[in-house]
Design a protein around this motif. Structure first.
Motif, PDB file in Angstrom:
ATOM      1  N   ALA A 117      50.321  27.915  24.148  1.00  0.00           N
ATOM      2  CA  ALA A 117      49.080  28.567  24.571  1.00  0.00           C
ATOM      3  C   ALA A 117      48.435  27.874  25.769  1.00  0.00           C
ATOM      4  O   ALA A 117      47.341  28.249  26.187  1.00  0.00           O
ATOM      5  CB  ALA A 117      48.090  28.591  23.406  1.00  0.00           C
ATOM      6  N   SER A 118      49.107  26.886  26.345  1.00  0.00           N
ATOM      7  CA  SER A 118      48.497  26.107  27.427  1.00  0.00           C
ATOM      8  C   SER A 118      48.109  26.977  28.613  1.00  0.00           C
ATOM      9  O   SER A 118      47.070  26.764  29.248  1.00  0.00           O
ATOM     10  CB  SER A 118      49.436  24.990  27.877  1.00  0.00           C
ATOM     11  N   ASP A 119      48.928  27.965  28.931  1.00  0.00           N
ATOM     12  CA  ASP A 119      48.615  28.838  30.054  1.00  0.00           C
ATOM     13  C   ASP A 119      47.370  29.674  29.759  1.00  0.00           C
ATOM     14  O   ASP A 119      46.570  29.967  30.652  1.00  0.00           O
ATOM     15  CB  ASP A 119      49.807  29.746  30.359  1.00  0.00           C
ATOM     16  N   ILE A 120      47.198  30.038  28.502  1.00  0.00           N
ATOM     17  CA  ILE A 120      46.014  30.802  28.098  1.00  0.00           C
ATOM     18  C   ILE A 120      44.769  29.917  28.204  1.00  0.00           C
ATOM     19  O   ILE A 120      43.712  30.350  28.681  1.00  0.00           O
ATOM     20  CB  ILE A 120      46.173  31.336  26.662  1.00  0.00           C
ATOM     21  N   PHE A 121      44.901  28.678  27.772  1.00  0.00           N
ATOM     22  CA  PHE A 121      43.775  27.750  27.836  1.00  0.00           C
ATOM     23  C   PHE A 121      43.332  27.496  29.277  1.00  0.00           C
ATOM     24  O   PHE A 121      42.179  27.149  29.518  1.00  0.00           O
ATOM     25  CB  PHE A 121      44.135  26.417  27.175  1.00  0.00           C
ATOM     26  N   ASP A 122      44.249  27.646  30.216  1.00  0.00           N
ATOM     27  CA  ASP A 122      43.929  27.411  31.628  1.00  0.00           C
ATOM     28  C   ASP A 122      43.343  28.641  32.312  1.00  0.00           C
ATOM     29  O   ASP A 122      43.011  28.587  33.503  1.00  0.00           O
ATOM     30  CB  ASP A 122      45.201  26.993  32.389  1.00  0.00           C
ATOM     31  N   SER A 141      30.404  32.656  32.326  1.00  0.00           N
ATOM     32  CA  SER A 141      31.438  33.032  31.364  1.00  0.00           C
ATOM     33  C   SER A 141      32.674  32.158  31.498  1.00  0.00           C
ATOM     34  O   SER A 141      33.228  31.689  30.497  1.00  0.00           O
ATOM     35  CB  SER A 141      31.814  34.504  31.572  1.00  0.00           C
ATOM     36  N   THR A 142      33.121  31.919  32.750  1.00  0.00           N
ATOM     37  CA  THR A 142      34.316  31.086  32.924  1.00  0.00           C
ATOM     38  C   THR A 142      34.051  29.645  32.500  1.00  0.00           C
ATOM     39  O   THR A 142      34.895  29.020  31.837  1.00  0.00           O
ATOM     40  CB  THR A 142      34.799  31.107  34.391  1.00  0.00           C
ATOM     41  N   LEU A 143      32.880  29.102  32.851  1.00  0.00           N
ATOM     42  CA  LEU A 143      32.587  27.713  32.484  1.00  0.00           C
ATOM     43  C   LEU A 143      32.391  27.571  30.977  1.00  0.00           C
ATOM     44  O   LEU A 143      32.876  26.610  30.371  1.00  0.00           O
ATOM     45  CB  LEU A 143      31.344  27.226  33.229  1.00  0.00           C
ATOM     46  N   ALA A 144      31.707  28.527  30.361  1.00  0.00           N
ATOM     47  CA  ALA A 144      31.507  28.470  28.917  1.00  0.00           C
ATOM     48  C   ALA A 144      32.847  28.516  28.176  1.00  0.00           C
ATOM     49  O   ALA A 144      33.058  27.793  27.199  1.00  0.00           O
ATOM     50  CB  ALA A 144      30.621  29.628  28.460  1.00  0.00           C
ATOM     51  N   SER A 145      33.760  29.339  28.661  1.00  0.00           N
ATOM     52  CA  SER A 145      35.075  29.434  28.031  1.00  0.00           C
ATOM     53  C   SER A 145      35.855  28.133  28.198  1.00  0.00           C
ATOM     54  O   SER A 145      36.563  27.694  27.282  1.00  0.00           O
ATOM     55  CB  SER A 145      35.875  30.597  28.633  1.00  0.00           C
ATOM     56  N   GLU A 146      35.720  27.509  29.369  1.00  0.00           N
ATOM     57  CA  GLU A 146      36.390  26.226  29.597  1.00  0.00           C
ATOM     58  C   GLU A 146      35.840  25.164  28.648  1.00  0.00           C
ATOM     59  O   GLU A 146      36.610  24.390  28.061  1.00  0.00           O
ATOM     60  CB  GLU A 146      36.187  25.792  31.049  1.00  0.00           C
ATOM     61  N   VAL A 147      34.536  25.130  28.480  1.00  0.00           N
ATOM     62  CA  VAL A 147      33.917  24.157  27.575  1.00  0.00           C
ATOM     63  C   VAL A 147      34.372  24.402  26.140  1.00  0.00           C
ATOM     64  O   VAL A 147      34.684  23.460  25.396  1.00  0.00           O
ATOM     65  CB  VAL A 147      32.384  24.223  27.686  1.00  0.00           C
ATOM     66  N   LYS A 148      34.436  25.656  25.745  1.00  0.00           N
ATOM     67  CA  LYS A 148      34.906  25.984  24.389  1.00  0.00           C
ATOM     68  C   LYS A 148      36.337  25.512  24.178  1.00  0.00           C
ATOM     69  O   LYS A 148      36.698  25.043  23.089  1.00  0.00           O
ATOM     70  CB  LYS A 148      34.811  27.492  24.156  1.00  0.00           C
ATOM     71  N   THR A 149      37.155  25.651  25.211  1.00  0.00           N
ATOM     72  CA  THR A 149      38.542  25.182  25.119  1.00  0.00           C
ATOM     73  C   THR A 149      38.583  23.676  24.887  1.00  0.00           C
ATOM     74  O   THR A 149      39.323  23.178  24.031  1.00  0.00           O
ATOM     75  CB  THR A 149      39.319  25.544  26.401  1.00  0.00           C
ATOM     76  N   HIS A 150      37.765  22.924  25.649  1.00  0.00           N
ATOM     77  CA  HIS A 150      37.723  21.472  25.489  1.00  0.00           C
ATOM     78  C   HIS A 150      37.254  21.101  24.078  1.00  0.00           C
ATOM     79  O   HIS A 150      37.844  20.228  23.427  1.00  0.00           O
ATOM     80  CB  HIS A 150      36.771  20.848  26.500  1.00  0.00           C
ATOM     81  N   ASN A 151      36.207  21.771  23.604  1.00  0.00           N
ATOM     82  CA  ASN A 151      35.672  21.465  22.276  1.00  0.00           C
ATOM     83  C   ASN A 151      36.666  21.839  21.174  1.00  0.00           C
ATOM     84  O   ASN A 151      36.825  21.106  20.196  1.00  0.00           O
ATOM     85  CB  ASN A 151      34.352  22.196  22.057  1.00  0.00           C
ATOM     86  N   PHE A 152      37.323  22.984  21.349  1.00  0.00           N
ATOM     87  CA  PHE A 152      38.308  23.428  20.360  1.00  0.00           C
ATOM     88  C   PHE A 152      39.465  22.432  20.259  1.00  0.00           C
ATOM     89  O   PHE A 152      39.871  22.028  19.164  1.00  0.00           O
ATOM     90  CB  PHE A 152      38.830  24.811  20.739  1.00  0.00           C
TER      91      PHE A 152
END
Length: 602
Positions: free
Chosen positions: A162-167, A233-244
């Motif tokens: 899922a790394s490509d999805i996370f990016d 939206s893009t930054l919030a999703s990036e932060v969620k990825t880091h937290n997840f």
């Protein structure tokens, strides 16, 4: 109207030569198939590494060889795409490389869990049984620190796939900001119509004409503000990825997860923020002096980059800048200078801005390529500093790769910015020693103070914002544009004080900072600059042993833990002393500049 050139209009000698990586795109595409086959072969090694020391060596080297091939391919695709992000061909190659990255990650995802499934004693017995594994001891020691944060083989494979999805959020941000945003026409100092770009924006903010600065500032933010909800939206999703990712790997926070990769204790981050906040009075003195000398009734955020002492006294063509860089870096010895000259002579640098080119500057490459530098050149002192900065990265890469085996042929992000900012400090010292004209000297001091402001103060401000939004998201707060802008605006005012007008646009500055997608990267700019101050003083002392200790740091790569590498170079970054040294230097140069600037104003 002046226009940014198309890529095809840029002189060849000002572009980097990527044929040393792949002779052409066909060779690149052929390697994709080779790596896919290697991935299948490596995936088939699952379950074999614990049988003997010889098997552990065979499996380990196979995994590393596959990653080595992938890095070469990925670097080529990235550099090609960055030279013109609007080029569909290289968008496709970059996409293929990203897809392959996920494929290889999935094919090798079992390796670390299998190693960590062994007890420390069992792993050490395998290493001791195979003499060739002695060269990998530190690699396994570092890996062992991740035991409690490594998941099962199946779970690791799922995350790797899922790394490509996370990016995705980061990639969307990059395409939007680098390729899709269209900035308006503005006027330069001569009244010429010019198409605003991120690169030109930095130049116009240094204009000595207030209206030019104000116009550029408002024009740039008018575009970013149109898309502030998209950027939220893009930054919030990036932060969620880091937290997840931190949560599933059993870390206490995203910050802990990010810093553990370099084995950096939390005290380094917390000491930075505490110490910087304890010296905000020095920043406030500086911005108040700026307002006084410029004679402005109000000091705005767009007034913080223009030279306080008037028109820039120093500007350099790219050719002139090369010669100045060589002179400034001569203190590092003849071998260092000779390697810098090779960078200039062998088309390792992509120099000028063209349409679609990635903004900013960086040093890239991998173990089997020469270091490459991307610039967006302007004939300014700032561009000279950028050149010297990125050359620091490239020389760090060169010395590491020529002195370490592949497994230690890179260096941690934490120490990466130290080499680059040491070079900046050496350039500042060179200019202050060679420029005797009070006007020029004041300008150089002004530039240093601005660099300190932008690196130590500004990046620590970014670090505070980054940590705050991660904490808030982890607590369930929705990271809307309004929420982030409200906090960012207040934080910016806290840093710069009452002497600066809190322009409403600056609250949305987070929309245009790509480093917020780099997962706790920015604090390292500040720690790096401060450490570089101490290292530069050691080098400039004339003590060859201290210079050689610095060069040994450049050669160390990842053969030791980052803090240990820096201690050997002469700086203990777990203590606040290096930060105090940096602020003392800032205060000394601020005092000298204050005197000069006031005398020049008379």
């Amino acid at each position: 109207m002046k226009q940014i050139p198309q890529r095809t209009e840029v002189p060849t000698e000002l572009t980097w030569d990527l044929t040393t990586i792949y002779s052409d795109d066909a060779a690149f595409k052929a390697d994709i198939q080779t790596i896919k086959q290697q991935s299948e072969q490596v995936a088939a090694l699952k379950g074999q590494l614990a049988e003997s020391g010889a098997d552990l060596y065979r499996v380990t080297t196979a995994v590393l060889d596959l990653n080595r091939q992938l890095e070469r391919l990925y670097v080529y695709a990235s550099l090609k795409n960055d030279q013109d992000t609007s080029n569909a061909t290289y968008q496709d190659l970059s996409g293929q490389a990203s897809n392959l990255l996920a494929t290889v990650a999935a094919a090798t995802s079992w390796f670390e869990p299998e190693v960590l499934a062994l007890s420390q004693d069992a792993l050490q017995k395998l290493i001791d049984a195979e003499p060739r594994l002695a060269a990998y001891q530190h690699l396994f020691d570092v890996l062992g620190k991740q035991r409690e944060h490594t998941l099962s083989v199946a779970e690791e494979k799922l995350l790797a796939g899922a790394s490509d999805i996370f990016d995705a959020s980061s990639k969307t941000y990059s395409v939007l900001s680098d390729a899709d945003l269209v900035f308006p026409i503005v006027q330069d100092e001569q009244g010429n119509d010019v198409r605003l770009s991120e690169g030109l924006y930095g130049v116009l903010l240094q204009s000595t004409t207030p209206k030019v600065r104000e116009q550029a500032f408002k024009a740039l933010y008018s575009v970013y503000q149109q898309f502030r909800h998209t950027f939220a939206s893009t930054l919030a999703s990036e932060v969620k990825t880091h937290n997840f990712t931190a949560q599933v790997r059993h870390y206490g926070s995203a910050r802990e997860a990010a810093m553990s990769g370099n084995d950096i204790p939390a005290v380094v981050y917390d000491t930075l923020v505490k110490t910087v906040n304890g010296h905000l009075d020095s920043l406030h003195k500086y911005v108040n002096l700026r307002k006084e000398i410029l004679g402005l009734p109000e000091l705005h955020m767009y007034d913080l980059y223009t030279p306080i002492t008037g028109e820039p006294s120093l500007s350099y063509t790219y050719e002139e800048a090369q010669q100045e860089a060589l002179k400034a870096l001569a203190v590092l010895g003849p071998d260092y200078v000779a390697n810098v000259q090779k960078m200039f002579d062998n088309r390792a640098i992509d120099v000028v801005e063209n349409r679609g080119k990635r903004t900013g500057a960086y040093s890239g490459g991998m173990y089997d390529t020469k270091p490459y530098i991307l610039l967006n050149w302007q004939d300014s002192l700032e561009s000279l500093f950028t050149l010297v900065h990125e050359m620091g990265h490239s020389m760090h890469s060169h010395y590491t790769r020529t002195n370490q085996p592949y497994q230690y042929g890179d260096y941690s992000i934490f120490v990466a910015e130290i080499a680059s900012t040491t070079n900046e400090n050496l350039l500042t010292d060179y200019l202050l020693k060679t420029q005797t004209d009070p006007q020029v000297r004041a300008y150089v001091l002004n530039h240093y103070l601005d660099g300190f402001k932008g690196t130590v103060y500004r990046q620590t401000q970014f670090a505070e914002f980054e940590d705050y939004i991660h904490q808030q998201a982890a607590a369930g707060q929705s990271l809307t544009a309004d929420f982030m802008s409200e906090f960012y605006g207040k934080l910016n005012q806290h840093y710069y004080g009452d002497g600066v007008v809190s322009d409403p646009q600056i609250a949305d500055e987070w929309t245009r900072i790509p480093h917020f997608y780099y997962n706790y990267y920015v604090y390292q700019y500040a720690t790096g600059f401060a450490a570089a101050t101490t290292l530069a003083q050691r080098i400039l002392s004339g003590d060859v042993a201290k210079r050689d200790a610095y060069l040994n740091y450049l050669k160390a790569g990842s053969s030791a833990l980052p803090l240990d590498v820096m201690r050997q170079a002469g700086v203990d970054m777990a203590q606040p002393d290096y930060l105090q040294t940096a602020f003392a230097t800032f205060d000394d140069r601020l005092a000298e500049f204050s005197k000069l600037a006031r005398e020049l104003k008379k």
